[in-house]
Scaffold this active site. Structure first.
Site, PDB file in Angstrom:
ATOM      1  N   GLU A 265      73.737 -36.544  85.784  1.00 22.72           N
ATOM      2  CA  GLU A 265      74.106 -37.794  85.520  1.00 22.72           C
ATOM      3  C   GLU A 265      74.838 -38.114  84.215  1.00 22.72           C
ATOM      4  O   GLU A 265      75.637 -38.879  83.937  1.00 22.72           O
ATOM      5  CB  GLU A 265      72.868 -38.782  85.821  1.00 22.72           C
ATOM      6  CG  GLU A 265      72.099 -38.592  87.029  1.00 22.72           C
ATOM      7  CD  GLU A 265      73.008 -39.566  88.083  1.00 22.72           C
ATOM      8  OE1 GLU A 265      73.884 -40.200  87.812  1.00 22.72           O
ATOM      9  OE2 GLU A 265      72.550 -39.459  89.203  1.00 22.72           O
ATOM     10  N   ARG A 269      78.401 -39.468  84.163  1.00 25.75           N
ATOM     11  CA  ARG A 269      78.521 -40.830  83.284  1.00 25.75           C
ATOM     12  C   ARG A 269      78.957 -40.910  81.927  1.00 25.75           C
ATOM     13  O   ARG A 269      79.918 -41.596  81.659  1.00 25.75           O
ATOM     14  CB  ARG A 269      77.327 -41.829  83.548  1.00 25.75           C
ATOM     15  CG  ARG A 269      76.985 -41.910  85.066  1.00 25.75           C
ATOM     16  CD  ARG A 269      75.860 -42.823  85.508  1.00 25.75           C
ATOM     17  NE  ARG A 269      75.188 -42.385  86.538  1.00 25.75           N
ATOM     18  CZ  ARG A 269      74.566 -43.437  87.477  1.00 25.75           C
ATOM     19  NH1 ARG A 269      74.374 -44.551  87.011  1.00 25.75           N
ATOM     20  NH2 ARG A 269      73.879 -43.053  88.551  1.00 25.75           N
ATOM     21  N   ASP A 398      77.395 -33.268  98.400  1.00 27.29           N
ATOM     22  CA  ASP A 398      78.547 -34.015  98.330  1.00 27.29           C
ATOM     23  C   ASP A 398      79.877 -33.749  97.235  1.00 27.29           C
ATOM     24  O   ASP A 398      80.730 -33.200  97.658  1.00 27.29           O
ATOM     25  CB  ASP A 398      78.410 -35.633  98.071  1.00 27.29           C
ATOM     26  CG  ASP A 398      77.330 -36.004  97.278  1.00 27.29           C
ATOM     27  OD1 ASP A 398      76.943 -34.972  96.412  1.00 27.29           O
ATOM     28  OD2 ASP A 398      76.857 -37.106  97.131  1.00 27.29           O
ATOM     29  N   GLU A 532      81.218 -45.460  97.750  1.00 28.67           N
ATOM     30  CA  GLU A 532      81.916 -44.333  98.564  1.00 28.67           C
ATOM     31  C   GLU A 532      82.756 -44.839  99.642  1.00 28.67           C
ATOM     32  O   GLU A 532      83.826 -44.323  99.802  1.00 28.67           O
ATOM     33  CB  GLU A 532      80.750 -43.378  98.996  1.00 28.67           C
ATOM     34  CG  GLU A 532      80.023 -42.385  98.117  1.00 28.67           C
ATOM     35  CD  GLU A 532      78.917 -43.293  97.252  1.00 28.67           C
ATOM     36  OE1 GLU A 532      78.459 -44.428  97.793  1.00 28.67           O
ATOM     37  OE2 GLU A 532      78.424 -42.831  96.176  1.00 28.67           O
ATOM     38  N   THR A 618      83.719 -37.769  89.806  1.00 29.91           N
ATOM     39  CA  THR A 618      82.607 -38.526  90.801  1.00 29.91           C
ATOM     40  C   THR A 618      82.285 -39.851  90.346  1.00 29.91           C
ATOM     41  O   THR A 618      81.427 -40.455  91.328  1.00 29.91           O
ATOM     42  CB  THR A 618      81.797 -37.386  91.424  1.00 29.91           C
ATOM     43  OG1 THR A 618      81.175 -37.924  92.616  1.00 29.91           O
ATOM     44  CG2 THR A 618      80.625 -37.321  90.307  1.00 29.91           C
TER      45      THR A 618
HETATM   46  C1  DMJ Z   1      77.625 -42.180  91.558  1.00 28.09           C
HETATM   47  O1  DMJ Z   1      76.845 -41.978  90.497  1.00 28.09           O
HETATM   48  C2  DMJ Z   1      78.502 -40.940  91.994  1.00 28.09           C
HETATM   49  O2  DMJ Z   1      79.285 -41.315  92.809  1.00 28.09           O
HETATM   50  C3  DMJ Z   1      77.621 -39.858  92.587  1.00 28.09           C
HETATM   51  O3  DMJ Z   1      78.460 -38.595  92.806  1.00 28.09           O
HETATM   52  C4  DMJ Z   1      76.815 -40.272  93.692  1.00 28.09           C
HETATM   53  N1  DMJ Z   1      76.059 -41.395  93.607  1.00 28.09           N
HETATM   54  C5  DMJ Z   1      76.683 -42.640  92.664  1.00 28.09           C
HETATM   55  C6  DMJ Z   1      77.176 -43.708  93.595  1.00 28.09           C
HETATM   56  O4  DMJ Z   1      76.545 -43.646  94.882  1.00 28.09           O
END
Ligand code: DMJ
Length: 643
Positions: A265, A269, A398, A532, A618
Site C-alpha cells: 500500500e 499510493r 490481480d 476497476e 495500480t
Molecule cells: C487500489 O488500491 C488498487 O487498485 C489496488 O491494486 C487494488 N485495490 C484498490 C482499489 O480497489
C-alpha cells in the site's frame, strides 16, 4: 616446549606432572573458547564484539537480499554519524529473524482459506559471494547529490513523444462529453473540499461523521488522500487545490514514522503518487521525498529469498508476514506489485539496488515450477515455494499480472522476460480460469488446487483493461482474440453493475447457484467506490473508441451521484441491491486517485496522458515509459521547449 611458549603461565615452572599439565591446558583452552563464544551473545553495539567479529562474520547471501542490514548499509553515505537503523533493535523487540515469520498484524485483510499444497523445492538463488559484494560496493559508493550521472528532468521531457497534458488539457470537442468531464471535475472538487475541511492531513475522510480516518495500513504515514490526489488535481487543472496539496507535502509529510505499514500500500499510493507528481511537475521536492521513502522500504527484502514480507516497520526496518497469510507467506499481488515504482526509484536515484530487488523477485517467479503454468497467491519468503494453490485474477493475485505487461510497456518494450511471463500467464489463465456462463457471459473463475470457484471479484474487473492494453503485443494471430476477450470481460463487469438496483457493482459476483454476475452472499454485496470496472471502460474506450464505454462510464457517474454522494463527500454503500442506502462512512483515497481520474480520462481526448508515453500504476498514478536509448543519447538534451 609448547608449554614454555605459553605467555604469562609457565606450567613447567610450577613443577606439574605431564598429566596435570595436560588437564591444565585442556582447562585453559576451554576457557578461551568459552570467552570467545560469549562474544556472540553480546549486543551488536559492544565495541569488543565489533573488534573481534565485524570483519570476519559471514552471512548467507541471496540475490538481491543480502544480510539483515545491508540494504541500509548500501545506502549509508560515508559521513553518516549514526549506525544503520536495524542494527540495534528497539527495547523489547526480538531480532527480525526471530520475529519475521508471522505475527498477527494490526491490519487485517479478507480471510483466506488455508488449503495447503506442496511446491517444488526452490532452485538455488544464491549467488557467488563475489558478485553480491561487487553489487553492494557499487551501491555503497553511491551518493545521491554528488553523483555525476544524475537524473535530468529536461532530458526526460525531451524523450516524451507528446506533451503530457495534450493540446488543450485533453478537452474534448464534443460538448456533451465536455459537460460530462466537467461533472467529474466537480465531483473531484467536492470530494477534495470535504476532505480538506474535515480530515485535512488524515488519511481518509469519513463523510458521514465528518472527521478523518487514519487506519493502520500506512505505518504512521499521513495524508494518503493528499498524495493520492496530487496528480488527479493537477491533470484536472484544479490548481489552487493542487497547490494546497503540494504545500502540505512540502511542510507536513513526515516520513520519519515508526509504525507498521503494508509495503504494497505504501508503494502503490505514496511511492507511486510522489513519483507521478514529480514526473508531471518537475518539482524536485517530490523526488527527494520519494527517494527518502524508497530507502525505508528496502529492509523488507532482507529475507532468505529476497521475496519481501508484507508488513514493515518504517522506523526500525523490521518486517514480518501478515498474520492471516498462511504459514508466514508473502502475497503474489503484493510482492508482485513493486516493479514499476522500484525501476523508477533506480531511474531517479541512479542506485541500482531498487531494480535489483524487483528483478530478483522476477527471476524467482520465472524459474519456479508453476502448477498448470499458473501463479498461486501465496509464496514462502523463506523457502521460495508456493504455500497453497489458490489462483486468482482478483484479490491476492490481480496486480501481479498487471505489472508484468506494464513492465514490458514501461521499458519501451525491451523487457522481454516480462513479456514472456505475461503472455505465458495469460495462456494459463485462459486454459484454466476463463469461463463462459450459460447466459453467454465471459468471466474469470478462481482456482483452488484444480477446483474452480465460479466467482469473480470486483477487483478482477481490471483485467478487461489489462488484456486490452496487452493485445497489440501478443502473437499476431492472437491480437484480435485478446481484444475480444478484453471486451467480453468488460461487458461482464458492466453486467454486474446493471443487474443491481443501484447500478453499482458488488464486491464479488457469482455464476453458480442460479444467478449470473450477481452477488449471492450478503457479505459480497457492498461497493466501496472501487475503480476497476471504470478503469476497464477507460482503456477500452482508448483502444476501440466504441461510444458504449463512455455511456457505461456515465451510468456509473449517475449511480455514484445518486447513491454514494452524501452531504460531505462520497461514501461506499453496504448493499448495491437495495435502494435504501446504508453508507459505510468512508471516502477511500483510491476514489480520488483512480475512480475519478479514470472517469475524467474517459471523457477526455486521448492526448491527455497518452498511452504512448505513460503507464498507470495500480493506483492510477501515471509513470512515464523509460526510453533508455533516447535518455542516453547526448543529442536529446533540452528538447523540451515544445512540450
Ligand atoms: C487500489 O488500491 C488498487 O487498485 C489496488 O491494486 C487494488 N485495490 C484498490 C482499489 O480497489
Amino acid at each position: 616446549m609448547v608449554f614454555r611458549k605459553l605467555p604469562g603461565v609457565s606450567a613447567s615452572g610450577m613443577g606439574l606432572r605431564l598429566s596435570q599439565k595436560f588437564v591444565f591446558l585442556l582447562f585453559l583452552s576451554g576457557l578461551v573458547t568459552l570467552c570467545f563464544g560469549a562474544l556472540f551473545f553480546l549486543p551488536d553495539s559492544v565495541r569488543l564484539k565489533r573488534i573481534f567479529l565485524s570483519k570476519t562474520e559471514t552471512q548467507p547471501v541471496t540475490v538481491g537480499s543480502g544480510s539483515e542490514n545491508d540494504a541500509r548499509e548500501h545506502l549509508k553515505r560515508p559521513k553518516d554519524p549514526e549506525p544503520p537503523r536495524g542494527m540495534t533493535p528497539a527495547k523489547g523487540e526480538t531480532s527480525t529473524r526471530l520475529k519475521s515469520l508471522s505475527r498477527k498484524p494490526t491490519v487485517s485483510r479478507e480471510a483466506t482459506e488455508a488449503r495447503l499444497a506442496g511446491g517444488r523445492a526452490q532452485e538455488d538463488f544464491t549467488l557467488p559471494r563475489s558478485r553480491t559484494e561487487s553489487a553492494s560496493s557499487k551501491a555503497t559508493s553511491f551518493d545521491r547529490g554528488a553523483h555525476s550521472d544524475t537524473f535530468s528532468y529536461d532530458k526526460f521531457k525531451g524523450c516524451l513523444l507528446k506533451p503530457p497534458l495534450g493540446r488543450d488539457n485533453g478537452r474534448p470537442t464534443d460538448p456533451q462529453t465536455n459537460e460530462r468531464r466537467e461533472k467529474v471535475k466537480e465531483m473531484m472538487k467536492f470530494s477534495w473540499d470535504n476532505y480538506k475541511r474535515y480530515a485535512w492531513g488524515k488519511n481518509e475522510l469519513r463523510p458521514l461523521t465528518r472527521n478523518g480516518h487514519i487506519g493502520n495500513m500506512f505505518g504512521g504515514l499521513r495524508g494518503a488522500s493528499i498524495i493520492d490526489s496530487l496528480d488527479t488535481l493537477y491533470i484536472m487543472g484544479l490548481m489552487e487545490e493542487y497547490n494546497d496539496a503540494k504545500e502540505w507535502v512540502q511542510t507536513s509529510l513526515d516520513l520519519n514514522s515508526n509504525g507498521e505499514a503494508s509495503l504494497f500500500e505504501v508503494n502503490i499510493r505514496y511511492v507511486g503518487g510522489l513519483l507521478a507528481a514529480y514526473y508531471l511537475t518537475g518539482e524536485e521536492m517530490y523526488k527527494n521525498k520519494v527517494l527518502e521513502l524508497g530507502e525505508k522500504l528496502l529492509p523488507a527484502f532482507n529475507t532468505p529469498t529476497g521475496i519481501p514480507r508484507g508488513v514493515i516497520n518504517l522506523g526500525s526496518g523490521t518486517s514480518w508476514s501478515w498474520g492471516w497469510a498462511s504459514a508466514g507467506s508473502s502475497i503474489l499481488a503484493e510482492f508482485g506489485t513493486l516493479h514499476l515504482e522500484f525501476v523508477h526509484l533506480t531511474e531517479l536515484s541512479r542506485n541500482p539496488i531498487y531494480t535489483e530487488k524487483v528483478m530478483n523477485i522476477r527471476k524467482l517467479l520465472n524459474k519456479i515450477e508453476k502448477p498448470h503454468g499458473l501463479y498461486p497467491n501465496f509464496l514462502s519468503p523463506v523457502s521460495g515455494n508456493w504455500v497453497q494453490h489458490h489462483v486468482s485474477i482478483g484479490g491476492l493475485g490481480d496486480s501481479f499480472y498487471e505489472y508484468l505487461i506494464k513492465s514490458y510497456l514501461m521499458s519501451d518494450k525491451t523487457d522481454e522476460d516480462a513479456k514472456k511471463m505475461y503472455y505465458g500467464a495469460l495462456e494459463a489463465i485462459e486454459a484454466n480460469l476463463v469461463q463462459k456462463s450459460p447466459g453467454g457471459l465471459t468471466y474469470m473463475a478462481e482456482w483452488r488446487g484444480g477446483i474452480l470457484d465460479h466467482k469473480m471479484g470486483h477487483l478482477a474487473c481490471f483485467s478487461g483493461g489489462m488484456i486490452g492494453i496487452g493485445a497489440d503485443d501478443g502473437a499476431p494471430e492472437k491480437r484480435q482474440h485478446f481484444l475480444d476477450l478484453a471486451a467480453e470481460i468488460t461487458h461482464t463487469c458492466h453486467e454486474s453493475y446493471t443487474r443491481s438496483a443501484t447500478k453499482l457493482g458488488p464486491e464479488a459476483f457469482r455464476f453458480d447457484g442460479g444467478g449470473e454476475a450477481t452477488a449471492t452472499r450478503l457479505s459480497d454485496r457492498y461497493y466501496i467506490l472501487r475503480p476497476e470496472v471504470i478503469e476497464s471502460y477507460m482503456y477500452m474506450w482508448r483502444l476501440t473508441h466504441d461510444p458504449k464505454y463512455r455511456e457505461w462510464g456515465w451510468e456509473a457517474v449517475e449511480a455514484l451521484e445518486q447513491h454514494c454522494r452524501v452531504e460531505s463527500g462520497f461514501s461506499g454503500i453496504r448493499d448495491v441491491y437495495t435502494l435504501t442506502a446504508s453508507h459505510d462512512n468512508m471516502q477511500q483515497s483510491f476514489f480520488l486517485s483512480e475512480t475519478l481520474k479514470y472517469l475524467y480520462l474517459l471523457f477526455s481526448d486521448d492526448d491527455l496522458l497518452p498511452l504512448e508515453d505513460w503507464v498507470f500504476n495500480t493506483e492510477a498514478h501515471p509513470l512515464p515509459i523509460i526510453r533508455k536509448s533516447c535518455l542516453q543519447d547526448e543529442a536529446t538534451q533540452d528538447k523540451t521547449v515544445s512540450k
